[in-house]
Design an enzyme around this catalytic site. Sequence first.
Site, PDB file in Angstrom:
ATOM      1  N   ASP A  47      56.209  31.748  43.504  1.00  0.00           N
ATOM      2  CA  ASP A  47      56.728  32.252  42.235  1.00  0.00           C
ATOM      3  C   ASP A  47      56.856  31.021  41.327  1.00  0.00           C
ATOM      4  O   ASP A  47      57.480  30.030  41.714  1.00  0.00           O
ATOM      5  CB  ASP A  47      58.102  32.882  42.514  1.00  0.00           C
ATOM      6  N   HIS A  56      65.138  31.096  38.008  1.00  0.00           N
ATOM      7  CA  HIS A  56      64.692  30.724  39.359  1.00  0.00           C
ATOM      8  C   HIS A  56      63.227  30.290  39.316  1.00  0.00           C
ATOM      9  O   HIS A  56      62.477  30.689  38.421  1.00  0.00           O
ATOM     10  CB  HIS A  56      64.854  31.906  40.331  1.00  0.00           C
ATOM     11  N   CYS A  74      58.778  41.124  46.114  1.00  0.00           N
ATOM     12  CA  CYS A  74      57.424  40.556  46.149  1.00  0.00           C
ATOM     13  C   CYS A  74      56.638  40.962  47.390  1.00  0.00           C
ATOM     14  O   CYS A  74      55.422  41.156  47.310  1.00  0.00           O
ATOM     15  CB  CYS A  74      57.499  39.047  45.972  1.00  0.00           C
ATOM     16  N   HIS A  76      57.511  30.179  37.493  1.00  0.00           N
ATOM     17  CA  HIS A  76      57.829  30.627  36.131  1.00  0.00           C
ATOM     18  C   HIS A  76      57.983  29.458  35.161  1.00  0.00           C
ATOM     19  O   HIS A  76      58.617  28.453  35.503  1.00  0.00           O
ATOM     20  CB  HIS A  76      59.165  31.378  36.128  1.00  0.00           C
ATOM     21  N   ASP A 132      56.399  33.576  48.878  1.00  0.00           N
ATOM     22  CA  ASP A 132      57.525  32.941  48.159  1.00  0.00           C
ATOM     23  C   ASP A 132      58.566  32.262  49.066  1.00  0.00           C
ATOM     24  O   ASP A 132      59.783  32.483  48.906  1.00  0.00           O
ATOM     25  CB  ASP A 132      58.214  33.972  47.241  1.00  0.00           C
ATOM     26  N   LYS A 191      52.151  32.808  40.895  1.00  0.00           N
ATOM     27  CA  LYS A 191      52.317  34.055  40.129  1.00  0.00           C
ATOM     28  C   LYS A 191      53.562  33.945  39.266  1.00  0.00           C
ATOM     29  O   LYS A 191      54.406  33.078  39.513  1.00  0.00           O
ATOM     30  CB  LYS A 191      52.416  35.252  41.079  1.00  0.00           C
TER      31      LYS A 191
HETATM   32  C1  VGL Z   1      61.091  37.728  43.603  1.00  0.00           C
HETATM   33  C2  VGL Z   1      62.676  38.438  42.143  1.00  0.00           C
HETATM   34  C3  VGL Z   1      62.165  37.642  41.151  1.00  0.00           C
HETATM   35  C4  VGL Z   1      60.535  37.789  44.996  1.00  0.00           C
HETATM   36  C5  VGL Z   1      60.556  36.920  42.630  1.00  0.00           C
HETATM   37  O1  VGL Z   1      59.894  36.802  45.415  1.00  0.00           O
HETATM   38  O2  VGL Z   1      60.741  38.819  45.681  1.00  0.00           O
HETATM   39  N1  VGL Z   1      62.141  38.497  43.354  1.00  0.00           N
HETATM   40  N2  VGL Z   1      61.099  36.888  41.399  1.00  0.00           N
HETATM   41 ZN    ZN Z   2      60.498  35.491  39.943  1.00  0.00          ZN
END
Ligand code: VGL
Ligand code: ZN
Length: 204
Positions: free
Chosen positions: A49, A84, A154, A51, A11, A109
Site C-alpha cells: 500500500d 497510513h 485488501c 499512498h 501489505d 497500489k
Molecule cells: C488496507 C485499509 C486501507 C489493507 C489498506 O491493506 O487492507 N486497509 N488501506
Molecule cells: Zn491504504
Amino acid sequence: MTKHSALLLVDIQFDFLEGGALAVSGSNEILAPLIAVAKSFDTIILTQDWHPAGHKSFATSHDGKKPYDTVLWKDRPEVLWPDHCIQHTHGAELHPSVLNLHPAAIIQKGTYPETDSYSAFFDNHREQRTDLEEWLTQHDIRHLVIAGLATDFCVLYTVKDALELGLTVDVFTPGCRAVNLMPGDEKKAIEEMKSAGAGIRQMI
Ligand code: VGL
Ligand code: ZN
C-alpha cells in the site's frame, strides 16, 4: 507447488503491523506462518500500500471527518483511514521478514491521490489497474495462494478480482488478520471469498 503457482502476500507493512498507524489486531502473529509456508513456493509476490501524502482515503483529507467514518465517493461508500503507508515513510516499508523471501515482484497500489485501491489488481472504482495481471500472465502463473492484511479489505478485494480474472485462488488463513470495523467482518469476508470460489486453507 507447481510452477504455475505463486504466493501473494498482501501489505505486510509496518503501518498494518502492531504499533503501526493502522495496526491490525494480531497481525504480528502471521509472520511466522507466512515464512513457513513461503518455503513451498518458488515465486513470491508482495503488495505494498503506497499512498502519496494527503491521500483522499485519509480522514485528515476531509474536514470534520474522523478515521473509520464513511464518505460517499463517486457513488461508493468509502471508509476513511488514519494516515497510513505514506510513500517513503517507515510505516510504508515492507517487513524485512517478507523482503528476505526474495520476492519476484512488488506491486504498489493506492498511488493515485484521488482513488483508493484495496485490490492488488484494480483501484476501487476500476479506473486504473496495476501491473499484476500482466506480470502473472507473463510468468504463466495460474494459481495464487493469498495471505496478509487485512482479511476484510485488501485480501478480500484481491481474492475476488483474482477469481474474476480466471485464476484459481486459495486463502491461507493463518497468514491473515482482519480489521473488523464491525464484529464478524472477518467471518463475513471468509464466507464471501469462499462463495466466490476461493479455497480456504489452514495448511498449504
Ligand atoms: C488496507 C485499509 C486501507 C489493507 C489498506 O491493506 O487492507 N486497509 N488501506
Ligand atoms: Zn491504504
